[in-house]
Design an enzyme around this catalytic site. Structure first.
Site, PDB file in Angstrom:
ATOM      1  N   GLU A 122       0.252   1.857  -6.788  1.00 24.95           N
ATOM      2  CA  GLU A 122      -0.284   0.835  -7.723  1.00 24.95           C
ATOM      3  C   GLU A 122      -0.601  -0.478  -7.004  1.00 24.95           C
ATOM      4  OE1 GLU A 122      -0.820   2.166 -10.409  1.00 24.95           O
ATOM      5  OE2 GLU A 122       0.776   3.634 -10.773  1.00 24.95           O
ATOM      6  N   GLY A 152      -7.169   5.224  -0.482  1.00 26.90           N
ATOM      7  CA  GLY A 152      -5.928   4.754  -1.098  1.00 26.90           C
ATOM      8  C   GLY A 152      -6.103   3.350  -1.630  1.00 26.90           C
TER       9      GLY A 152
END
Ligand code: TGC
Length: 386
Positions: A365, A139
């Site tokens: 993001e 991630g």
């Protein structure tokens, strides 16, 4: 159509064209999104039927030039993102995944054939794109991705898995980032390719009117022409994340503004102890604190947008905006909910829906933690990621 939260004449910093674009997106959100969003959220559906309208407004890949895209400025893109996210974060996420991630990847790093094949159709909303970077075990650290693309004669063969990929189950094309013997590379993958499967992740407590998926890649065979020819390494996907992170700087403040407006409106009408909540000092303190952060957040977004249009925006600048505006927006949405009392936990009001959505926005993001460490590195010169 100036904002009730505007305490500094923000509109005086915008051109007439910028105000006109903002107002047309706001009208669309007011008429097409706000009356329906509670139902979509409850049923956990993304309303694909609005995609042609988003295309007609020129919002898909709107900051790109040529290939049927609108060629608007970064400030225009930001203003539109704020209006969309005032409707729902899922709506701004759609435009972001399509334009900032999938289309930007092809636009920045693709061959002319790839651009011609995909960008005009994506700008028209006839093809939906997704962007596969994150994996079940990669991630915050995409360098640890395990999806691998190997050469087999003149072909590439991809194996691996991606997770939290927006729009993947409704997309016609996926930009997939994979390790190769040459470094990390991007691949333009038609989702009809055998071995590609996308499964929506459900149930979610956030971004319910939006689609995030697991992707499985099992011996996905692609021609040489599928590779993005113009980039090798993580700077490829990061250059697209910069675009999406920039949009979030604006979008988060749009959600915050809508939550504030809902609380202000409610506080003026809700009588307790024989006067409206808005007449109590504690409520006014909450409203003023929220409005101050919204005003500062939009100023920061506009400053970054003007720098982006001038070509002087750096990734560290974007981290300031993404970290600050997500952090403040979620605080504002939660504070707005307190003014609505018990009624604030229903889908009749927007603040808690925005707060729940913003849990995702602050996470994707680049998490708060990642952007904090990017700025910590900037201030100290010492990377503390590892
Ligand atoms: P680092 O060694 O710093 O950099 C590796 C290479 O990348 C370049 N680079 C950038 N280039 C452009 N823009 C940026 N913002 C860049 N950041 C780094 C860098 O110059 C270097 O290039 P080169 O040529 O020297 O190789 O990489 P690192 O691994 O040490 O970075 C650490 C860290 C934590 C900052 C980075 O890994 C990071 O930003 N992590 C967060 C990842 C992230 O945001 N993931 C979210 C993905 S979102 C998604 O998958 C879809 S969500 C939307 C949806 O589909 O719904």
């Amino acid at each position: 159509m100036s904002d009730i939260s505007d305490l500094i004449d923000f509109d005086s910093l915008l051109t007439a064209d910028e105000i006109s674009l903002r107002d047309s997106v706001r009208s669309f959100v007011d008429s097409e999104i706000k009356p329906n969003i509670a139902g979509w959220y409850e049923k956990a559906v993304f309303p694909l039927e609005i995609v042609p309208q988003l295309a007609k407004l020129g919002l898909l890949g709107m900051h790109l030039k040529g290939y049927g895209c609108a060629g608007r400025s970064a400030v225009d893109y930001g203003l539109a993102g704020a209006e969309l996210e005032a409707g729902d974060s899922g709506l701004r996420t759609f435009v972001s995944v399509q334009g900032s991630l999938a289309m930007s990847a092809i636009y920045k790093h693709g061959s002319e054939d790839q651009k011609l094949e995909w960008l005009p159709a994506m700008a028209r909303g006839e093809a939906i794109g997704c962007f596969g970077l994150t994996e079940p075990t990669a991630g915050s650290d995409p360098s640890s991705m395990t999806t691998f693309a190997r050469r087999d004669g003149g072909d590439w063969v991809l194996n691996g898995a991606k997770r939290w990929i927006g729009l993947a189950s409704v997309a016609q094309v996926a930009v997939i980032w994979a390790q190769t013997d040459e470094g990390i590379r991007g691949f333009v993958v038609p989702t009809s390719t055998p071995g590609f499967t996308a499964t929506p992740i459900e149930p979610k407590l956030s971004m319910r009117a939006s689609i995030q998926c697991d992707i499985e890649l099992t011996d996905v065979r692609l021609p040489e022409s599928a590779v993005l020819p113009n980039v090798v390494g993580l700077k490829g996907p990061f250059s697209c994340l910069n675009e999406a992170r920039y949009g979030i700087v604006w979008g988060a403040m749009g959600a915050a503004r809508d939550a504030f407006e809902a609380a202000l409106d409610y506080s003026k009408g809700r009588m307790q102890f024989e006067k409206p909540l808005a007449g109590y000092q504690l409520t006014q303190q909450k409203l003023v604190d929220m409005a101050l952060e919204i005003n500062k957040g939009f100023l920061l977004a506009l400053h970054l947008g003007r720098k982006k249009d001038a070509g002087t925006l750096l990734p560290d600048h974007i981290s300031v905006g993404k970290l600050n505006n997500c952090r403040e927006a979620i605080k504002i949405a939660r504070e707005a909910r307190t003014i609505l009392g018990g009624n604030g936990i229903t889908l009749d009001h927007s603040p808690l829906r925005h707060a729940n959505n913003l849990e995702s926005v602050r996470t994707y993001e680049g998490t708060d933690e990642v952007h904090t460490l990017i700025l910590g590195r900037k201030l100290t010169g010492l990377p503390a990621f590892r």
